[in-house]
Design a protein around this motif. Structure first.
Motif, PDB file in Angstrom:
ATOM      1  N   ARG A  47     -16.565  31.385 -22.024  1.00  0.00           N
ATOM      2  CA  ARG A  47     -17.477  32.461 -22.428  1.00  0.00           C
ATOM      3  C   ARG A  47     -17.935  33.183 -21.171  1.00  0.00           C
ATOM      4  O   ARG A  47     -18.548  32.587 -20.285  1.00  0.00           O
ATOM      5  N   TYR A 106     -19.654  36.996 -19.759  1.00  0.00           N
ATOM      6  CA  TYR A 106     -20.412  38.163 -20.182  1.00  0.00           C
ATOM      7  C   TYR A 106     -20.500  39.161 -19.025  1.00  0.00           C
ATOM      8  O   TYR A 106     -20.603  38.779 -17.867  1.00  0.00           O
ATOM      9  N   TYR A 164     -22.898  42.451 -17.847  1.00  0.00           N
ATOM     10  CA  TYR A 164     -24.140  43.151 -18.090  1.00  0.00           C
ATOM     11  C   TYR A 164     -24.251  44.329 -17.127  1.00  0.00           C
ATOM     12  O   TYR A 164     -23.730  44.300 -16.016  1.00  0.00           O
ATOM     13  N   GLN A 178     -27.248  46.769 -15.281  1.00  0.00           N
ATOM     14  CA  GLN A 178     -28.670  46.888 -14.992  1.00  0.00           C
ATOM     15  C   GLN A 178     -28.932  48.174 -14.224  1.00  0.00           C
ATOM     16  O   GLN A 178     -28.398  48.363 -13.129  1.00  0.00           O
ATOM     17  N   SER A 187     -34.119  46.251 -17.398  1.00  0.00           N
ATOM     18  CA  SER A 187     -33.583  44.931 -17.723  1.00  0.00           C
ATOM     19  C   SER A 187     -32.064  44.992 -17.851  1.00  0.00           C
ATOM     20  O   SER A 187     -31.442  45.995 -17.516  1.00  0.00           O
ATOM     21  N   LEU A 188     -31.483  43.931 -18.315  1.00  0.00           N
ATOM     22  CA  LEU A 188     -30.034  43.845 -18.427  1.00  0.00           C
ATOM     23  C   LEU A 188     -29.579  44.282 -19.801  1.00  0.00           C
ATOM     24  O   LEU A 188     -30.106  43.847 -20.822  1.00  0.00           O
ATOM     25  N   VAL A 222     -18.828  40.686 -24.293  1.00  0.00           N
ATOM     26  CA  VAL A 222     -18.797  39.237 -24.445  1.00  0.00           C
ATOM     27  C   VAL A 222     -17.333  38.854 -24.588  1.00  0.00           C
ATOM     28  O   VAL A 222     -16.663  39.325 -25.520  1.00  0.00           O
ATOM     29  N   PHE A 243     -23.326  42.971 -13.532  1.00  0.00           N
ATOM     30  CA  PHE A 243     -23.318  41.527 -13.335  1.00  0.00           C
ATOM     31  C   PHE A 243     -22.320  40.882 -14.291  1.00  0.00           C
ATOM     32  O   PHE A 243     -22.248  41.256 -15.465  1.00  0.00           O
ATOM     33  N   LEU A 303     -26.456  30.505 -18.654  1.00  0.00           N
ATOM     34  CA  LEU A 303     -25.706  31.498 -17.912  1.00  0.00           C
ATOM     35  C   LEU A 303     -25.895  31.333 -16.417  1.00  0.00           C
ATOM     36  O   LEU A 303     -27.018  31.181 -15.943  1.00  0.00           O
ATOM     37  N   THR A 304     -24.788  31.376 -15.695  1.00  0.00           N
ATOM     38  CA  THR A 304     -24.826  31.467 -14.237  1.00  0.00           C
ATOM     39  C   THR A 304     -24.317  32.843 -13.863  1.00  0.00           C
ATOM     40  O   THR A 304     -23.213  33.236 -14.275  1.00  0.00           O
ATOM     41  N   PHE A 305     -25.106  33.565 -13.089  1.00  0.00           N
ATOM     42  CA  PHE A 305     -24.794  34.949 -12.768  1.00  0.00           C
ATOM     43  C   PHE A 305     -24.129  35.089 -11.412  1.00  0.00           C
ATOM     44  O   PHE A 305     -24.410  34.334 -10.475  1.00  0.00           O
ATOM     45  N   GLY A 306     -23.272  36.098 -11.326  1.00  0.00           N
ATOM     46  CA  GLY A 306     -22.823  36.548 -10.028  1.00  0.00           C
ATOM     47  C   GLY A 306     -23.932  37.353  -9.364  1.00  0.00           C
ATOM     48  O   GLY A 306     -24.965  37.628  -9.974  1.00  0.00           O
ATOM     49  N   LYS A 307     -23.728  37.750  -8.107  1.00  0.00           N
ATOM     50  CA  LYS A 307     -24.769  38.463  -7.374  1.00  0.00           C
ATOM     51  C   LYS A 307     -24.845  39.937  -7.755  1.00  0.00           C
ATOM     52  O   LYS A 307     -25.774  40.628  -7.352  1.00  0.00           O
TER      53      LYS A 307
END
Lengths: 114, 112
Positions: free
Chosen positions: B31, B33, B35, B37, B42-43, B48, B88, B100-104
């Protein structure tokens, strides 16, 4: 409501004071998350609630941070004895258990510690 | 520990050009995602992606997922100024408590 609602939108506080941030998730979303976003940075996971299960607190940076959630509704994130490094935007997100529909984020609370 | 890396972190491009943002992640996940911003906002959920080979398109943006390579791409076609934002990618871990773990993030600036 139609979206994830967070309050206040902005908060300026003096170093050493406690603050409480509120998140009202989308009705029916059993999962709720708090993230922190420092200026110019990505999102840092803080805590996760899923229904009545014990929350995943693994992202909380120190014992000054705590969060509660009443059932499947409102959550509050409390920061005690705030420090300047706590300054950030605190984002809340909610989702259905079945995450294939993704996560919906609130507009965030911008916290400034002076 | 799940790590997510995006590149580039900053992208300045002219209107009308094409470009691709890359998102690599370190552990098995199915999975992913994307986003968007805008500054001070917000995001906003863009895509997905739920399975290997998934491809989704919305307007000038197209996202794909290769779970074997642990890579997702966000392709921008004929960029316009309105696409200027930070993008992101975020990956769901496959653990029971998935978060969720986000990239920078990739800051995209599209200029005329």
């Amino acid at each position: 409501g139609a979206g994830v609602s967070q309050s206040p939108s902005n908060k300026v506080t003096e170093k050493g004071k406690d603050v409480e941030l509120r998140c009202d998730p989308i009705s029916g979303h059993t999962a709720l998350y708090w993230y922190r976003q420092r200026l110019g940075q990505g999102l840092e996971f803080l805590i996760y609630f899923q229904g009545n299960s014990a929350p995943d607190k693994s992202g909380l940076p120190s014992d000054r941070f705590s969060a509660e959630r009443t059932g499947e509704s409102v959550s509050t994130l409390t920061i005690q004895r705030t420090q300047q490094e706590d300054s950030a935007v605190y984002l809340c997100a909610s989702s259905l258990v079945y995450k294939n529909y993704g996560y919906t984020f609130g507009s965030g609370t911008r916290l400034t510690v002076v | 520990e799940l790590k997510v890396e995006q590149n580039p972190l900053f992208l300045s491009m002219q209107e009308g050009k094409n470009y691709t943002i890359y998102c690599n992640y370190s552990t098995t996940s199915d999975r992913l995602y994307w986003y968007r911003q805008d500054p001070g906002k917000s995001l906003e959920s863009l895509f997905v992606l739920l399975s290997n080979g998934a491809v989704k398109q919305e307007g000038r943006l197209m996202a794909s997922l290769d779970t074997k390579a642990r890579l997702s791409t966000l392709h921008i076609t004929a960029a316009v100024h309105d696409l200027s934002a930070t993008y992101f990618c975020a990956v769901d871990s496959n653990s029971g408590y998935s978060t969720l773990t986000f990239g920078k993030g990739t800051m995209l600036l599209v200029s005329p």
